[in-house]
Design a protein around this motif. Sequence first.
Motif, mmCIF file in Angstrom:
data_model
loop_
_atom_site.group_PDB
_atom_site.id
_atom_site.type_symbol
_atom_site.label_atom_id
_atom_site.label_comp_id
_atom_site.label_asym_id
_atom_site.label_seq_id
_atom_site.Cartn_x
_atom_site.Cartn_y
_atom_site.Cartn_z
ATOM 1 N N ALA A 214 -24.577 43.049 10.920
ATOM 2 C CA ALA A 214 -23.341 44.665 11.385
ATOM 3 C C ALA A 214 -22.886 44.362 12.127
ATOM 4 C CB ALA A 214 -24.310 45.851 11.316
ATOM 5 N N HIS A 215 -23.414 44.172 13.711
ATOM 6 C CA HIS A 215 -22.173 43.745 14.398
ATOM 7 C C HIS A 215 -20.893 42.875 14.058
ATOM 8 C CE1 HIS A 215 -23.754 46.783 17.390
ATOM 9 N NE2 HIS A 215 -24.408 46.648 16.801
ATOM 10 N N HIS B 121 -16.239 32.151 11.886
ATOM 11 C CA HIS B 121 -16.625 32.755 11.064
ATOM 12 C C HIS B 121 -17.143 31.724 10.063
ATOM 13 C CE1 HIS B 121 -15.589 35.534 7.073
ATOM 14 N NE2 HIS B 121 -16.655 35.735 7.480
ATOM 15 N N ALA B 122 -17.443 30.314 10.160
ATOM 16 C CA ALA B 122 -17.814 29.356 9.755
ATOM 17 C C ALA B 122 -19.211 28.974 10.625
ATOM 18 C CB ALA B 122 -16.977 28.260 9.326
ATOM 19 N N GLN B 123 -19.414 29.277 11.674
ATOM 20 C CA GLN B 123 -20.070 29.302 12.238
ATOM 21 C C GLN B 123 -21.706 30.402 12.186
ATOM 22 O OE1 GLN B 123 -21.561 26.957 14.708
ATOM 23 N NE2 GLN B 123 -19.593 25.301 13.555
ATOM 24 N N VAL B 124 -20.722 31.163 11.746
ATOM 25 C CA VAL B 124 -21.844 33.139 11.170
ATOM 26 C C VAL B 124 -22.353 32.189 10.296
ATOM 27 C CG1 VAL B 124 -21.062 35.105 11.190
ATOM 28 C CG2 VAL B 124 -20.783 34.559 12.935
ATOM 29 N N VAL B 125 -21.601 31.593 8.872
ATOM 30 C CA VAL B 125 -22.152 31.331 7.916
ATOM 31 C C VAL B 125 -23.372 30.499 8.101
ATOM 32 C CG1 VAL B 125 -21.670 30.744 5.601
ATOM 33 C CG2 VAL B 125 -20.277 32.299 6.979
ATOM 34 N N ARG C 257 -26.734 36.601 17.600
ATOM 35 C CA ARG C 257 -26.092 37.171 17.419
ATOM 36 C C ARG C 257 -24.894 37.186 17.957
ATOM 37 N NH1 ARG C 257 -30.741 39.557 17.985
ATOM 38 N NH2 ARG C 257 -30.611 41.669 18.325
ATOM 39 N N PHE C 258 -25.390 37.919 18.787
ATOM 40 C CA PHE C 258 -23.928 38.153 20.740
ATOM 41 C C PHE C 258 -23.819 37.304 20.664
ATOM 42 C CE2 PHE C 258 -29.045 40.262 21.171
ATOM 43 C CZ PHE C 258 -28.693 41.910 20.814
ATOM 44 N N THR C 259 -23.871 35.622 20.681
ATOM 45 C CA THR C 259 -22.945 35.041 21.916
ATOM 46 C C THR C 259 -21.164 35.373 20.765
ATOM 47 O OG1 THR C 259 -24.565 33.626 21.743
ATOM 48 C CG2 THR C 259 -22.401 32.990 21.296
ATOM 49 N N PHE C 260 -21.782 34.959 19.075
ATOM 50 C CA PHE C 260 -20.753 35.755 18.163
ATOM 51 C C PHE C 260 -19.832 37.145 18.132
ATOM 52 C CE2 PHE C 260 -23.211 31.989 15.828
ATOM 53 C CZ PHE C 260 -22.216 31.603 15.441
ATOM 54 N N ASN D 134 -23.926 34.683 26.965
ATOM 55 C CA ASN D 134 -23.600 36.108 26.248
ATOM 56 C C ASN D 134 -22.727 37.517 27.450
ATOM 57 O OD1 ASN D 134 -24.576 34.614 23.791
ATOM 58 N ND2 ASN D 134 -26.074 35.739 23.772
ATOM 59 N N THR D 135 -24.106 36.231 28.371
ATOM 60 C CA THR D 135 -23.500 37.784 29.106
ATOM 61 C C THR D 135 -22.312 37.477 30.153
ATOM 62 O OG1 THR D 135 -26.096 38.156 29.869
ATOM 63 C CG2 THR D 135 -24.808 38.981 31.712
ATOM 64 N N LEU D 136 -22.187 36.597 30.149
ATOM 65 C CA LEU D 136 -20.452 36.548 30.547
ATOM 66 C C LEU D 136 -19.837 36.307 30.288
ATOM 67 C CD1 LEU D 136 -21.675 33.601 34.003
ATOM 68 C CD2 LEU D 136 -20.262 34.942 33.945
ATOM 69 N N MET D 137 -19.774 35.941 28.858
ATOM 70 C CA MET D 137 -18.334 36.218 27.957
ATOM 71 C C MET D 137 -18.454 37.793 27.816
ATOM 72 S SD MET D 137 -19.156 33.674 24.540
ATOM 73 C CE MET D 137 -20.738 33.153 24.201
ATOM 74 N N ARG D 138 -19.340 38.174 27.739
ATOM 75 C CA ARG D 138 -19.114 40.204 27.613
ATOM 76 C C ARG D 138 -18.138 40.830 28.783
ATOM 77 N NH1 ARG D 138 -24.639 43.856 28.176
ATOM 78 N NH2 ARG D 138 -22.564 45.788 28.258
ATOM 79 N N ALA D 139 -18.696 40.132 30.004
ATOM 80 C CA ALA D 139 -17.541 40.339 30.899
ATOM 81 C C ALA D 139 -16.394 40.005 31.328
ATOM 82 C CB ALA D 139 -18.422 39.945 32.533
ATOM 83 N N TYR D 140 -16.134 38.303 30.816
ATOM 84 C CA TYR D 140 -15.003 38.165 30.831
ATOM 85 C C TYR D 140 -14.457 39.392 29.801
ATOM 86 C CZ TYR D 140 -16.241 34.541 32.286
ATOM 87 O OH TYR D 140 -16.622 33.165 34.247
ATOM 88 N N SER D 141 -15.164 40.004 28.414
ATOM 89 C CA SER D 141 -13.879 40.562 27.355
ATOM 90 C C SER D 141 -13.589 41.510 27.704
ATOM 91 C CB SER D 141 -15.223 40.979 26.375
ATOM 92 O OG SER D 141 -14.658 39.345 25.797
ATOM 93 N N GLU D 142 -14.583 41.973 28.739
ATOM 94 C CA GLU D 142 -14.398 43.377 29.127
ATOM 95 C C GLU D 142 -14.047 43.682 30.428
ATOM 96 O OE1 GLU D 142 -18.335 45.552 30.969
ATOM 97 O OE2 GLU D 142 -18.559 44.827 28.696
#
Length: 638
Positions: free
Chosen positions: A167-168, A155-159, A132-135, A101-109
């Motif tokens: 909320a996020h 979105h399907a995975q989230v469901v 939930r953070f992964t998504f 998750n942390t790496l994905m966040r960094a990539y996005s930033e």
Amino acid sequence: MLSAASIPVLSAPVPVSIPATSVAKPPPPPPNTNLSLLHLCTHLQEATQVHALMVKTSQTADPYSAGRLAEFYALSDRGSLEHAEKILDSFPHHPPTFVCNTLMRAYSERRNPLLSINLYRRMLVDAVEADRFTFTFTLKACTQLCALAIGMQIHAQVVKHGLESNAHIRNKLIHLYAVSGRIRDARKVFDGSTEPDVVAWNSMLQGYADMDDGENLHNLFDSMPARDVVSWNTMIAYYIEAGEFEEAILMFRLMQQSSECGLNRVTLISVLSAVTQLGALGQGQWVHAYIKRHAIELDENLSSALINMYSKCGCIEGAIYSFETTHRRSVDTWNAMIGCFTANGCSLRAIDLFSKMEASGLMPNKITFTCVLNACSHGGLVDRGIRYFEKMSNVYGIEPDVGHYGCMVDLFSRAGLFEKAEEIIQRMPIEPDKVMWKAVVGACRVNKNYELGEKAGLKLIEIDPDDNAGYVLLSNIYAMSNNWNGVYRVRKLMHDRGIKKVPGCSSIELDGLVHEFIAGDAAHARKKEIYKMLDEMAQKLKRAGYEPDTTQVLLDIEEADVKESSLALHSEKLAVAYGLISTSPGATIRVVKNLRICGDCHSALKLLSQIYDRNIIVRDANRFHHFNRGSCSCMDYW
DNA sequence: GACTCCCGCT
């Protein structure tokens, strides 16, 4: 480098206190000294020493510790993405979710969303549990990539994970659908949530704003239970995007009256942008006063916006003051100030400031050179322009873009050196754009080069048949060379293609209100006084030896019949007349025109500045004209 | 153990 104070701490680890007695229930995790040390690190090297310590004690195998380490490397300003990736790679089979998750966040930033998606794929392959953070992070990446198809799979995975009500995640889904143009899907997610928070509302607002759906936008905004600063900013930005600057400012006023929330830098920058485009100096000064009153520090963005506002309102002093009170200057700050001098006809000051910028050690960029080269062309500084153009690539390694070549073409054309201009167009490695051809036609008109002017005008129409400017300019060239047949052909072409000449429009701001005039306008409440003033102006002009330049009327496609009287009713003259009757003697009159100022108005305003002893500042589509004591800052070189 | 929405322009 390690600071002296931190060396002993790192070389002699503080002993970890371990409870002396064992208890029945599992003990709370011991305070982790190494992890606490991590956040004291001020440099990457210090962190790698802590890291080494953790490797030695096998602490890095612990998912929690590895997570904190990855977090430090990936997200703190003392970190390094490569180090964070090494942490990930140290778990070849089953990396902890938090680390992923942390790496994905960094990539996005860091605007590398593709890597986020790849990492999510790897999580699927390695059967790493998504949370939930992964998504939220993968959805953010999808939004950045506009990857709607992948987003829908997620979105399907989230469901499947039962996380739809988070909320996020929900807000990220709304945002994804909204920016992908799937506003109905966004609305579905929005309507499906029991209690949408303000971020959900704002994301929907943004969706309607992007779709340019003013009706739904307003309905939604009005039905919001609570609005925050982002909601208001979104509305203001919508109006600016739509070119409705007065509405944007009105929205800002409502925002202040509502006292629902305060404003922030985004608000100020947006409002300044609206004020800038309107040329409404008074309102701009109000914003500046607000910034000072609330001791808001001028960061590089806000200061550039402020400098730009003063520049586009023709108020050089205000721009200089803003520039000088900015503590942290970026390239943009310097560019804004250099651009201000350029646009306001102070070519030498622009060049001088550029030298100071070089001396300050800051690297100029492409835009810097656009401003500097423009200063040279507007100031007729041919040799200097050539030198700067060469310096750009030779010294700073900046490859000229089409804009830079355009400046050079402009530089030579204005100076009447048309062979040089054509040589550049032929030899440059990029296709000439319409800006360049406009520069050529404009210069051909001033220097009476009808042959090249016709060629360039035809090119202009060929490149962008929907732009009325090409037709108008070409027709002007024909009219000046008495080629009435040509004028007729262009006019017919415009008619057949349904192209309309944009009417000239001038505005003047008084007491926080912007008054707009078009030629021959009779809509203003004080039109009687305005026309009386126009009469007086005409008489005084005549006494001062002014001759109406009726060739300028012939150039004006739609008003060729009324000649002299239509000249006297040009929108810029109306605005100036209104300025003269509405301000106290000696006050500066500032007018903004949507097109370039006409030649007749230019000579008339020079005289009027003398007759009425006023500074008259006209911002036209290209640049500024500061009329004072009978002359203009552009030195008639425009 | 953390995250989402808004600005800027040649």
